[in-house]
Write a protein that holds these residues in place. Structure first.
Motif, short mmCIF file in Angstrom:
data_model
loop_
_atom_site.label_atom_id
_atom_site.label_comp_id
_atom_site.label_asym_id
_atom_site.label_seq_id
_atom_site.Cartn_x
_atom_site.Cartn_y
_atom_site.Cartn_z
N ARG A 66 23.40 9.84 82.47
CA ARG A 66 22.27 10.31 81.67
C ARG A 66 21.40 9.14 81.22
NH1 ARG A 66 22.91 15.50 78.90
NH2 ARG A 66 24.80 16.46 79.64
N LYS A 111 15.78 14.57 74.79
CA LYS A 111 16.76 15.58 75.20
C LYS A 111 17.08 15.34 76.67
CE LYS A 111 15.04 19.31 72.23
NZ LYS A 111 13.59 19.21 72.12
N THR A 112 18.37 15.30 77.00
CA THR A 112 18.79 15.15 78.39
C THR A 112 19.79 16.25 78.68
OG1 THR A 112 18.61 12.76 78.12
CG2 THR A 112 19.69 13.53 80.09
N GLU A 113 19.43 17.16 79.56
CA GLU A 113 20.31 18.27 79.91
C GLU A 113 20.55 18.28 81.40
OE1 GLU A 113 18.16 21.69 78.50
OE2 GLU A 113 18.48 21.19 76.40
N THR A 114 21.70 18.83 81.81
CA THR A 114 21.95 18.98 83.24
C THR A 114 21.39 20.33 83.69
OG1 THR A 114 24.14 19.87 82.77
CG2 THR A 114 23.99 17.51 83.23
N ASP A 115 20.90 20.35 84.91
CA ASP A 115 20.25 21.53 85.46
C ASP A 115 20.34 21.42 86.98
OD1 ASP A 115 18.82 23.88 85.61
OD2 ASP A 115 16.98 23.08 84.72
N TYR A 123 19.10 15.95 86.13
CA TYR A 123 18.95 15.83 84.69
C TYR A 123 17.54 16.26 84.33
CZ TYR A 123 23.14 12.86 84.65
OH TYR A 123 24.41 12.37 84.78
N ASP A 124 17.43 17.14 83.35
CA ASP A 124 16.12 17.51 82.80
C ASP A 124 15.96 16.66 81.55
OD1 ASP A 124 13.76 18.68 82.14
OD2 ASP A 124 14.58 20.64 81.68
N GLU A 179 12.42 15.53 85.79
CA GLU A 179 13.62 16.00 86.47
C GLU A 179 14.05 14.87 87.40
OE1 GLU A 179 12.26 19.58 88.38
OE2 GLU A 179 12.77 20.80 86.65
#
Length: 171
Positions: free
Chosen positions: A30, A52-56, A64-65, A78
């Motif tokens: 991340r 904000k770091t989210e997986t997608d 990572y979004d 992305e």
């Protein structure tokens, strides 16, 4: 019968570290994904907040979004987990910040080189760019299609800053 390979032979050599700026084999973290996004946007880490770091995933590509805000704009990236490639980006710098952020005046050719410098494998010759002057200040607008990606941008001719950037995987 097949002869046996002596120990130590026939094995793959150890992998040398990836060159500076590239990601070694294996998924990126991340933190690395955020660093890639910040560098691509030209945003110092200290300017970013509400990160904000989210997986997608998109079309089966794990990514990572990454979203962050600055005083001068909101950013959304992305980044592919496998290799750190940016497969989507969307940001806009508030125009009143352009002079405060600074830079130097650029020609259309220099603006095309700035865009190409953000995209691995691109050259200025790949960039389709034109001048728009309807809003008083003027700007360069353009697009580029490369490696299944579509890029659209606006650049301030007074500072050479990209103030509107959009990158999308084309279906």
């Amino acid at each position: 019968s097949v002869p046996e390979t002596p120990a130590g032979q026939g094995q793959t050599p150890p992998v040398s570290p990836a060159p500076e700026g590239e990601v070694a084999a294996g998924e990126i973290s991340r933190e690395e994904a955020l660093a890639i996004a910040l560098a691509n946007a030209g945003v110092p880490e200290g300017d970013a907040y509400n990160v904000k770091t989210e997986t997608d995933s998109d079309n089966g590509v794990p990514l990572y979004d990454i979203e962050f805000e600055t005083d001068y704009g909101d950013y959304d990236f992305e980044v592919a987990m496998a290799d750190g490639r940016i497969v989507g980006a969307d940001y806009e710098v508030d125009e009143e910040w352009l002079d405060a952020l600074g830079g130097s005046p650029v020609t259309a050719e220099e603006a095309a080189s700035i865009v190409a410098g953000k995209i691995p494998g691109a050259s200025a010759a790949d960039v389709n760019i034109w001048e728009e002057s309807g809003d008083g200040r003027g700007r360069y607008e353009g697009e580029l299609f490369l490696d299944g990606m579509e890029y659209e941008f606006e650049i301030d001719p007074q500072t050479g800053r990209i103030f509107d950037w959009n990158a999308d995987l084309r279906d």
